[in-house]
Design a protein around this motif. Structure first.
Motif, PDB file in Angstrom:
ATOM      1  N   MET A 264       0.837  -1.203   0.000  1.00 31.95           N
ATOM      2  CA  MET A 264       0.000   0.000   0.000  1.00 31.95           C
ATOM      3  C   MET A 264       0.870   1.251   0.000  1.00 31.95           C
ATOM      4  N   PRO A 265       1.508   1.533  -1.127  1.00 32.86           N
ATOM      5  CA  PRO A 265       2.439   2.671  -1.187  1.00 32.86           C
ATOM      6  C   PRO A 265       1.764   4.024  -1.012  1.00 32.86           C
ATOM      7  N   GLN A 266       0.440   4.083  -1.103  1.00 35.91           N
ATOM      8  CA  GLN A 266      -0.278   5.346  -0.987  1.00 35.91           C
ATOM      9  C   GLN A 266      -0.464   5.781   0.452  1.00 35.91           C
ATOM     10  N   LEU A 267      -0.128   4.935   1.409  1.00 35.48           N
ATOM     11  CA  LEU A 267      -0.362   5.249   2.817  1.00 35.48           C
ATOM     12  C   LEU A 267       0.507   6.400   3.301  1.00 35.48           C
ATOM     13  N   SER A 268      -0.064   7.201   4.182  1.00 32.34           N
ATOM     14  CA  SER A 268       0.717   8.226   4.856  1.00 32.34           C
ATOM     15  C   SER A 268       1.580   7.555   5.915  1.00 32.34           C
ATOM     16  N   GLY A 269       2.575   8.274   6.396  1.00 33.30           N
ATOM     17  CA  GLY A 269       3.430   7.712   7.427  1.00 33.30           C
ATOM     18  C   GLY A 269       2.657   7.351   8.682  1.00 33.30           C
ATOM     19  N   LYS A 270       1.681   8.168   9.038  1.00 34.75           N
ATOM     20  CA  LYS A 270       0.873   7.911  10.232  1.00 34.75           C
ATOM     21  C   LYS A 270       0.029   6.653  10.074  1.00 34.75           C
ATOM     22  N   ALA A 271      -0.582   6.503   8.905  1.00 32.66           N
ATOM     23  CA  ALA A 271      -1.404   5.325   8.652  1.00 32.66           C
ATOM     24  C   ALA A 271      -0.544   4.062   8.632  1.00 32.66           C
ATOM     25  N   LEU A 272       0.634   4.167   8.052  1.00 35.54           N
ATOM     26  CA  LEU A 272       1.546   3.022   8.009  1.00 35.54           C
ATOM     27  C   LEU A 272       1.929   2.605   9.423  1.00 35.54           C
ATOM     28  N   ASP A 273       2.259   3.581  10.260  1.00 33.27           N
ATOM     29  CA  ASP A 273       2.600   3.279  11.656  1.00 33.27           C
ATOM     30  C   ASP A 273       1.447   2.561  12.352  1.00 33.27           C
ATOM     31  N   ALA A 274       0.231   3.035  12.115  1.00 30.39           N
ATOM     32  CA  ALA A 274      -0.945   2.453  12.769  1.00 30.39           C
ATOM     33  C   ALA A 274      -1.147   1.002  12.349  1.00 30.39           C
ATOM     34  N   LEU A 275      -1.006   0.716  11.049  1.00 31.47           N
ATOM     35  CA  LEU A 275      -1.205  -0.647  10.565  1.00 31.47           C
ATOM     36  C   LEU A 275      -0.137  -1.594  11.101  1.00 31.47           C
ATOM     37  N   VAL A 276       1.091  -1.109  11.220  1.00 31.87           N
ATOM     38  CA  VAL A 276       2.154  -1.936  11.797  1.00 31.87           C
ATOM     39  C   VAL A 276       1.860  -2.200  13.274  1.00 31.87           C
ATOM     40  N   ASP A 277       1.397  -1.170  13.978  1.00 31.48           N
ATOM     41  CA  ASP A 277       1.045  -1.336  15.392  1.00 31.48           C
ATOM     42  C   ASP A 277      -0.045  -2.393  15.554  1.00 31.48           C
ATOM     43  N   VAL A 278      -1.045  -2.379  14.661  1.00 32.24           N
ATOM     44  CA  VAL A 278      -2.124  -3.359  14.717  1.00 32.24           C
ATOM     45  C   VAL A 278      -1.582  -4.760  14.473  1.00 32.24           C
ATOM     46  N   ARG A 279      -0.717  -4.886  13.460  1.00 35.85           N
ATOM     47  CA  ARG A 279      -0.156  -6.201  13.134  1.00 35.85           C
ATOM     48  C   ARG A 279       0.567  -6.802  14.341  1.00 35.85           C
ATOM     49  N   ILE A 280       1.326  -5.977  15.035  1.00 37.08           N
ATOM     50  CA  ILE A 280       2.085  -6.477  16.181  1.00 37.08           C
ATOM     51  C   ILE A 280       1.170  -6.721  17.380  1.00 37.08           C
ATOM     52  N   ALA A 281       0.179  -5.861  17.560  1.00 40.06           N
ATOM     53  CA  ALA A 281      -0.755  -6.039  18.681  1.00 40.06           C
ATOM     54  C   ALA A 281      -1.537  -7.341  18.551  1.00 40.06           C
ATOM     55  N   ARG A 282      -1.829  -7.751  17.326  1.00 46.54           N
ATOM     56  CA  ARG A 282      -2.553  -9.007  17.108  1.00 46.54           C
ATOM     57  C   ARG A 282      -1.816 -10.198  17.700  1.00 46.54           C
ATOM     58  N   GLN A 283      -0.503 -10.120  17.780  1.00 44.37           N
ATOM     59  CA  GLN A 283       0.291 -11.258  18.213  1.00 44.37           C
ATOM     60  C   GLN A 283       0.096 -11.599  19.688  1.00 44.37           C
ATOM     61  N   ALA A 284      -0.603 -10.729  20.422  1.00 41.98           N
ATOM     62  CA  ALA A 284      -0.858 -11.000  21.840  1.00 41.98           C
ATOM     63  C   ALA A 284      -1.686 -12.265  22.033  1.00 41.98           C
ATOM     64  N   VAL A 285      -2.464 -12.660  21.010  1.00 40.62           N
ATOM     65  CA  VAL A 285      -3.300 -13.862  21.158  1.00 40.62           C
ATOM     66  C   VAL A 285      -2.460 -15.117  21.361  1.00 40.62           C
ATOM     67  N   LEU A 286      -1.208 -15.078  20.933  1.00 46.35           N
ATOM     68  CA  LEU A 286      -0.338 -16.242  21.101  1.00 46.35           C
ATOM     69  C   LEU A 286       0.172 -16.362  22.541  1.00 46.35           C
ATOM     70  N   HIS A 287      -0.031 -15.322  23.341  1.00 50.12           N
ATOM     71  CA  HIS A 287       0.515 -15.320  24.699  1.00 50.12           C
ATOM     72  C   HIS A 287      -0.555 -15.075  25.757  1.00 50.12           C
ATOM     73  N   GLN A 288      -1.817 -15.034  25.333  1.00 51.47           N
ATOM     74  CA  GLN A 288      -2.901 -14.885  26.290  1.00 51.47           C
ATOM     75  C   GLN A 288      -3.122 -16.210  27.011  1.00 51.47           C
ATOM     76  N   ASN A 289      -4.040 -16.241  27.955  1.00 53.96           N
ATOM     77  CA  ASN A 289      -4.317 -17.463  28.709  1.00 53.96           C
ATOM     78  C   ASN A 289      -5.789 -17.844  28.560  1.00 53.96           C
ATOM     79  N   PRO A 290      -6.090 -18.948  27.856  1.00 56.51           N
ATOM     80  CA  PRO A 290      -5.152 -19.815  27.121  1.00 56.51           C
ATOM     81  C   PRO A 290      -4.762 -19.172  25.792  1.00 56.51           C
ATOM     82  N   PRO A 291      -3.597 -19.532  25.265  1.00 56.09           N
ATOM     83  CA  PRO A 291      -3.160 -18.921  24.009  1.00 56.09           C
ATOM     84  C   PRO A 291      -3.869 -19.510  22.796  1.00 56.09           C
TER      85      PRO A 291
END
Length: 285
Positions: A137-164
């Motif tokens: 998505m080369p059209q993204l602004s820097g702020k939008a790109l940061d937000a999408l990366v933050d979401v991608r990483i935040a999703r990974q919490a499901v692997l460490h929740q209880n139960p994972p």
């Protein structure tokens, strides 16, 4: 209000209808016992309207369902239609389909993932996620790109929740060799895959080029399973501009059988990890 995926709402309705049938009640009889109009039961069972956890509790009482695990699961699925998930804060940059996907992922107990192009989001490094998102998505602004990366990483919490969340991922060899972000980014990403493969809740296999053509070449897909009730399984198939939700029992069974064939042809876990390490060493050298 965060929208619950229509496919899950429909499956919830189907499960409630199944429980009503087991109780030997018609929709009219169930509505009368619940103190509702019959149309409310019909709308819930066909997925045409959302249902609150309180309403699910009423129906489960009417149907004499005593299994607490089933009651908790169905109540939780219903309640998510009215609860704000953490991803709600990113609604300005997340399309509805992506929010639905995260909602399913967050509520699932297991995910079977076939990836033929890129590393699954749950296993991406921030650097890989940024490079990939910027390329796609080369059209993204820097702020939008940061937000999408933050979401991608935040999703990974499901692997460490209880139960994972239990993740079983089959990766085509192309995923490991596609140079997203350049050599340094890929070295870090491959190292993360090696580390993830050591987690008890993650099973990682590689489908090598030597395996030849396979069903996963045409589309990547994920099968989400939910605790205790197999009939709530949902398949999400990636397309260029959207995702397709598949919930018919026959279709889910077909995808599940396909995944079984794919993981049978893939390298065992130890050999898969060794291949990942070998490719990382090639890049590091």
């Amino acid at each position: 209000m965060e929208r619950v995926p229509a496919v899950r709402r429909r499956r919830l309705g189907e499960e409630l209808r199944r429980l009503r049938d087991l109780a030997g009640l018609t929709s009219g009889e169930a509505a009368k016992l619940a103190g509702w109009h019959q149309s409310k039961v019909s709308r819930i069972e066909t997925g045409r309207s959302s249902v609150r956890a309180e309403d699910v509790t009423v129906l489960l009482d009417v149907y004499a369902v005593r299994d607490q695990a089933v009651r908790d699961l169905l109540g939780t699925l219903a309640d998510r239609a009215y609860q704000r998930g953490w991803w709600h804060d990113f609604r300005d940059v997340l399309p509805v389909e992506y929010r639905d996907f995260i909602s399913l992922e967050t509520g699932a107990s297991r995910a079977l993932s076939m990836e033929n192009t890129v590393v699954p989001g749950l296993l991406q490094t921030p650097e890989y996620a940024r490079a990939l998102t910027a390329d796609v998505m080369p059209q993204l602004s820097g702020k939008a790109l940061d937000a999408l990366v933050d979401v991608r990483i935040a999703r990974q919490a499901v692997l460490h929740q209880n139960p994972p969340l239990e993740l079983w991922a089959v990766l085509d060899e192309a995923v490991l060799r596609r140079g997203v972000g350049g050599r340094e980014v890929m070295v870090g990403q491959l190292r993360k895959l090696e580390e993830a493969a050591e987690l008890p809740q993650v099973r990682l296999q590689v489908l090598p080029f030597a395996a030849g053509g396979h069903m996963g070449v045409t589309n990547s897909f994920v099968i989400f399973s939910f605790p205790r009730i197999a009939d709530l399984d949902v398949v999400v198939v990636d397309h260029l501009t959207s995702s397709l939700y598949v919930d018919r029992k026959e279709d889910v069974a077909a995808y599940t059988a396909t995944f079984a064939r794919l993981h049978a042809r893939a390298l065992p876990r130890e050999e898969s990890t060794a291949m990942i390490a070998g490719i990382r060493d090639e890049l590091s050298g």
